[in-house]
Design an enzyme around this catalytic site. Structure first.
Site, PDB file in Angstrom:
ATOM      1  N   ASP A 120       9.717   0.355   1.944  1.00  0.00           N
ATOM      2  CA  ASP A 120      10.755   1.087   2.641  1.00  0.00           C
ATOM      3  C   ASP A 120      10.933   2.439   1.942  1.00  0.00           C
ATOM      4  OD1 ASP A 120      13.050   1.484   4.385  1.00  0.00           O
ATOM      5  OD2 ASP A 120      14.293   1.048   2.637  1.00  0.00           O
ATOM      6  N   ASP A 125      15.049  -2.760   0.198  1.00  0.00           N
ATOM      7  CA  ASP A 125      16.400  -2.823  -0.363  1.00  0.00           C
ATOM      8  C   ASP A 125      17.427  -3.412   0.593  1.00  0.00           C
ATOM      9  OD1 ASP A 125      18.305  -0.144   0.645  1.00  0.00           O
ATOM     10  OD2 ASP A 125      16.202  -0.232   1.196  1.00  0.00           O
ATOM     11  N   ASP A 156      14.177   4.991   2.378  1.00  0.00           N
ATOM     12  CA  ASP A 156      15.566   5.272   2.006  1.00  0.00           C
ATOM     13  C   ASP A 156      16.183   4.088   1.265  1.00  0.00           C
ATOM     14  OD1 ASP A 156      15.720   7.849   3.337  1.00  0.00           O
ATOM     15  OD2 ASP A 156      15.637   6.724   5.215  1.00  0.00           O
TER      16      ASP A 156
END
Length: 310
Positions: A12, A183, A14
């Site tokens: 990922d 995250d 961001d």
């Protein structure tokens, strides 16, 4: 690092490679504003509107040239302190590193070019949505979605396609080891396709893994990920030879081999409660009914896999 089996990393963007969200920086400073953005985020969380629908409103609230937005982003963004070293490690060991994001590819590419340099950035494949910038004042940015889904980007499909392509490219038929790094819970569609899952410590993806007993590796920086990948690759290569018998891999290595086989179910999926599987992995939940997934028992033997107690 020496390994015959291909390792592929997907990450990922961001909150994972960068601590902040590129879209949030733009929306807060040039678009709908932080208050409205939080309202829209809550609409997604409540199920009132789809991610794609809300995202179109957020991006549509931007009417600035891209250069203006990037000036603010490069000052506000903070890269993981060990990501550059990790990416260099991947380059030196022929490990493809790919970004899987629900964001906009031109934005992410510009950020990577700035923080890594164009040469290193150019070796990272970005799988994300595109964008049409406004041609005149008053018009908003318009996302060009990668897939016709409510999320706009089917991350699971993107990983599946990459795995299939990598498998076909291996002359000996070896199935690649898929690593995913994330995250948030929104990363689960891609994470479900992985053999090894890394979740940033203290954020929502780790909380979800703990709550639903999904096996994962926690990490604080990409240095932690590099250390574990080296250990996994070493375990995958270590073997003992018997009399005229095929090489026997140690239990930890066998766990990854079984979890990445075409017939097996990834270990962290196997450890997810049935009701959660139906929500997050509906296509394999039925297949697993009454079947003991390969690698599940072996996973329990590995001290490096985090499977918190209930």
């Amino acid at each position: 690092m020496s390994t015959k089996r291909k390792i592929i990393c997907f990450s990922d963007f961001d909150g994972t490679i960068f601590m902040q969200d590129t879209g949030h920086i733009l929306f807060n400073n040039f678009g709908c504003g932080s208050e409205r953005r939080e309202e829209l985020d809550q609409q997604i969380h409540n199920g009132d509107r789809s991610f794609r629908d809300v995202s179109e409103e957020m991006w549509g609230s931007l009417s600035i040239p891209f250069a203006d937005g990037f000036t603010v982003m490069k000052e506000a963004l903070e890269i993981d302190p060990d990501f550059k070293d990790f990416h260099e490690f991947c380059r030196n060991n022929n490990i493809p590193f790919n970004v899987i994001s629900a964001g906009l590819k031109p934005v992410l590419r510009e950020v990577l070019d700035h923080f890594l340099g164009e040469e290193a950035s150019g070796e990272i494949d970005i799988v994300a949505n595109d964008v049409v910038y406004p041609e005149k004042d008053g018009e908003g940015w318009k996302p060009v979605w990668l897939h016709e889904t409510e999320l706009g980007h089917d991350k699971a499909l993107s990983v599946q396609q990459a795995r299939a392509a990598a498998t076909l490219s291996c002359e000996d038929g070896t199935i690649p080891l898929i690593v995913f790094i994330g995250d948030g819970v929104s990363d689960l569609p891609a994470a479900r396709e992985a053999d090894v899952l890394f979740a940033r410590r203290g954020l929502r993806l780790e909380e979800y893994c703990i709550e639903h007993r999904i096996a994962y590796f926690p990490f604080d920086t990409f240095a932690d990920i590099q250390k574990e990948i080296i250990a996994i690759a070493k375990a995958d290569e270590e073997k003992t030879k018997g009399r005229g018998l095929p090489a026997t891999f140690n239990p930890r290595a066998n766990m990854w081999r079984r979890a990445s086989s075409k017939k097996a179910v990834p270990v962290f999926v196997a450890k997810t409660p049935m009701d959660e599987r139906m929500f997050v992995w509906p296509e394999i939940a039925t297949m697993m009914d009454g079947v003991k997934p390969e690698g599940a028992a072996i996973a329990a033997q590995s001290a490096t896999i985090t499977v918190p107690a209930a």
